[in-house]
Design a protein around this motif. Sequence first.
Motif, PDB file in Angstrom:
ATOM      1  N   TYR A  86       0.830  -1.207   0.000  1.00 11.25           N
ATOM      2  CA  TYR A  86       0.000   0.000   0.000  1.00 11.25           C
ATOM      3  C   TYR A  86       0.862   1.253   0.000  1.00 11.25           C
ATOM      4  CZ  TYR A  86      -4.126  -2.787   1.039  1.00 11.25           C
ATOM      5  OH  TYR A  86      -5.144  -3.695   0.982  1.00 11.25           O
ATOM      6  N   LYS A  87       0.294   2.326  -0.539  1.00 13.42           N
ATOM      7  CA  LYS A  87       0.940   3.636  -0.545  1.00 13.42           C
ATOM      8  C   LYS A  87      -0.024   4.648   0.052  1.00 13.42           C
ATOM      9  CE  LYS A  87       3.873   2.810  -4.501  1.00 13.42           C
ATOM     10  NZ  LYS A  87       5.188   3.326  -4.354  1.00 13.42           N
ATOM     11  N   ALA A  88       0.581   5.727   0.567  1.00 11.33           N
ATOM     12  CA  ALA A  88      -0.222   6.798   1.148  1.00 11.33           C
ATOM     13  C   ALA A  88       0.583   8.091   1.112  1.00 11.33           C
ATOM     14  CB  ALA A  88      -0.596   6.464   2.598  1.00 11.33           C
ATOM     15  N   PRO A  89      -0.083   9.229   1.230  1.00  9.62           N
ATOM     16  CA  PRO A  89       0.653  10.483   1.343  1.00  9.62           C
ATOM     17  C   PRO A  89       1.594  10.420   2.559  1.00  9.62           C
ATOM     18  CG  PRO A  89      -1.670  10.893   0.962  1.00  9.62           C
ATOM     19  CD  PRO A  89      -1.521   9.424   1.223  1.00  9.62           C
ATOM     20  N   ALA A  90       2.799  10.986   2.419  1.00  6.29           N
ATOM     21  CA  ALA A  90       3.819  10.899   3.465  1.00  6.29           C
ATOM     22  C   ALA A  90       3.353  11.441   4.819  1.00  6.29           C
ATOM     23  CB  ALA A  90       5.084  11.624   3.016  1.00  6.29           C
ATOM     24  N   ALA A  91       2.378  12.300   4.816  1.00 10.13           N
ATOM     25  CA  ALA A  91       1.850  12.859   6.066  1.00 10.13           C
ATOM     26  C   ALA A  91       1.276  11.790   6.986  1.00 10.13           C
ATOM     27  CB  ALA A  91       0.769  13.888   5.738  1.00 10.13           C
ATOM     28  N   VAL A  92       0.975  10.638   6.439  1.00 13.02           N
ATOM     29  CA  VAL A  92       0.314   9.569   7.183  1.00 13.02           C
ATOM     30  C   VAL A  92       1.056   9.190   8.461  1.00 13.02           C
ATOM     31  CG1 VAL A  92       1.397   7.619   5.983  1.00 13.02           C
ATOM     32  CG2 VAL A  92      -0.897   7.376   6.882  1.00 13.02           C
ATOM     33  N   PHE A  93       2.372   9.241   8.420  1.00 13.69           N
ATOM     34  CA  PHE A  93       3.146   8.792   9.588  1.00 13.69           C
ATOM     35  C   PHE A  93       3.095   9.779  10.756  1.00 13.69           C
ATOM     36  CE2 PHE A  93       5.274   6.374   6.129  1.00 13.69           C
ATOM     37  CZ  PHE A  93       4.885   5.116   6.567  1.00 13.69           C
ATOM     38  N   LEU A  94       2.602  10.966  10.526  1.00 17.62           N
ATOM     39  CA  LEU A  94       2.490  11.948  11.611  1.00 17.62           C
ATOM     40  C   LEU A  94       1.070  12.076  12.153  1.00 17.62           C
ATOM     41  CD1 LEU A  94       4.915  14.480  10.025  1.00 17.62           C
ATOM     42  CD2 LEU A  94       5.251  13.342  12.212  1.00 17.62           C
ATOM     43  N   ALA A  95       0.088  11.585  11.436  1.00 15.37           N
ATOM     44  CA  ALA A  95      -1.301  11.713  11.875  1.00 15.37           C
ATOM     45  C   ALA A  95      -1.607  10.846  13.097  1.00 15.37           C
ATOM     46  CB  ALA A  95      -2.254  11.386  10.739  1.00 15.37           C
ATOM     47  N   GLY A  96      -1.130   9.613  13.110  1.00 18.04           N
ATOM     48  CA  GLY A  96      -1.360   8.738  14.271  1.00 18.04           C
ATOM     49  C   GLY A  96      -0.771   9.319  15.549  1.00 18.04           C
ATOM     50  N   PRO A  97       0.517   9.716  15.523  1.00 16.26           N
ATOM     51  CA  PRO A  97       1.092  10.348  16.714  1.00 16.26           C
ATOM     52  C   PRO A  97       0.355  11.622  17.128  1.00 16.26           C
ATOM     53  CG  PRO A  97       2.849   9.626  15.275  1.00 16.26           C
ATOM     54  CD  PRO A  97       1.548   9.424  14.518  1.00 16.26           C
ATOM     55  N   ALA A  98      -0.150  12.383  16.152  1.00 20.11           N
ATOM     56  CA  ALA A  98      -0.896  13.600  16.492  1.00 20.11           C
ATOM     57  C   ALA A  98      -2.126  13.266  17.327  1.00 20.11           C
ATOM     58  CB  ALA A  98      -1.302  14.351  15.224  1.00 20.11           C
ATOM     59  N   LEU A  99      -2.824  12.204  16.961  1.00 17.60           N
ATOM     60  CA  LEU A  99      -4.019  11.816  17.714  1.00 17.60           C
ATOM     61  C   LEU A  99      -3.668  11.420  19.149  1.00 17.60           C
ATOM     62  CD1 LEU A  99      -5.745   9.751  14.905  1.00 17.60           C
ATOM     63  CD2 LEU A  99      -6.528  11.947  15.795  1.00 17.60           C
ATOM     64  N   VAL A 100      -2.578  10.698  19.319  1.00 18.08           N
ATOM     65  CA  VAL A 100      -2.163  10.273  20.660  1.00 18.08           C
ATOM     66  C   VAL A 100      -1.678  11.476  21.469  1.00 18.08           C
ATOM     67  CG1 VAL A 100      -0.560   8.812  21.950  1.00 18.08           C
ATOM     68  CG2 VAL A 100      -1.663   7.932  19.884  1.00 18.08           C
ATOM     69  N   LEU A 101      -0.919  12.367  20.838  1.00 18.16           N
ATOM     70  CA  LEU A 101      -0.459  13.570  21.544  1.00 18.16           C
ATOM     71  C   LEU A 101      -1.635  14.425  21.987  1.00 18.16           C
ATOM     72  CD1 LEU A 101       2.635  14.514  19.367  1.00 18.16           C
ATOM     73  CD2 LEU A 101       2.668  13.893  21.799  1.00 18.16           C
TER      74      LEU A 101
END
Length: 169
Positions: free
Chosen positions: A40-55
């Motif tokens: 699968y591929k996704a926009p590179a921003a994807v790796f920061l969205a999960g941590p943003a939710l936890v933060l």
Amino acid sequence: MTEQTTKAVGYLATAGYIMTIPAANIALHRYGVVSVGFGYKAPAAVFLAGPALVLRDLVQWALGRATAIVALLMAFLLSFAVADHAVALASALAFGFSELADMEVFSRLSPRWVRAVFIGGVVGIVLDSLIFLSIAFGSLDFLGGQLIGKVYGVILGSALVALRRRGTR
């Protein structure tokens, strides 16, 4: 944990949270679409969205819901200053709706921290992905990759919360 330590954690989480949203927009601009594994591929921003939710969960826990909302608004303004305005708008709407949904789920489940972080995060990543991809790309072609990439961050955050809570007992 003392009140002073809790507030210190909250301030650090707030700074990290505010920075993750514009950083996600910058990552998309700089790296475009990336592999998230499993074909699968996704926009590179994807790796920061999960941590943003936890933060955001940490900000709400340590400093309250109002502070989490103010931090979200600050992140939006910063995004518009550093990122493409179309991407920043898509990001703002996606993060706004997903964060508010995550915040509501987290608030209802928060006595059960690990569950609150995980379930709220899952709700947030689904909404964020649907809204962002629809606005920024006009399609849901990257939905599978978005969900996989964001789940990595939510799982990591939930695991860290679980380990931290286990260590305080």
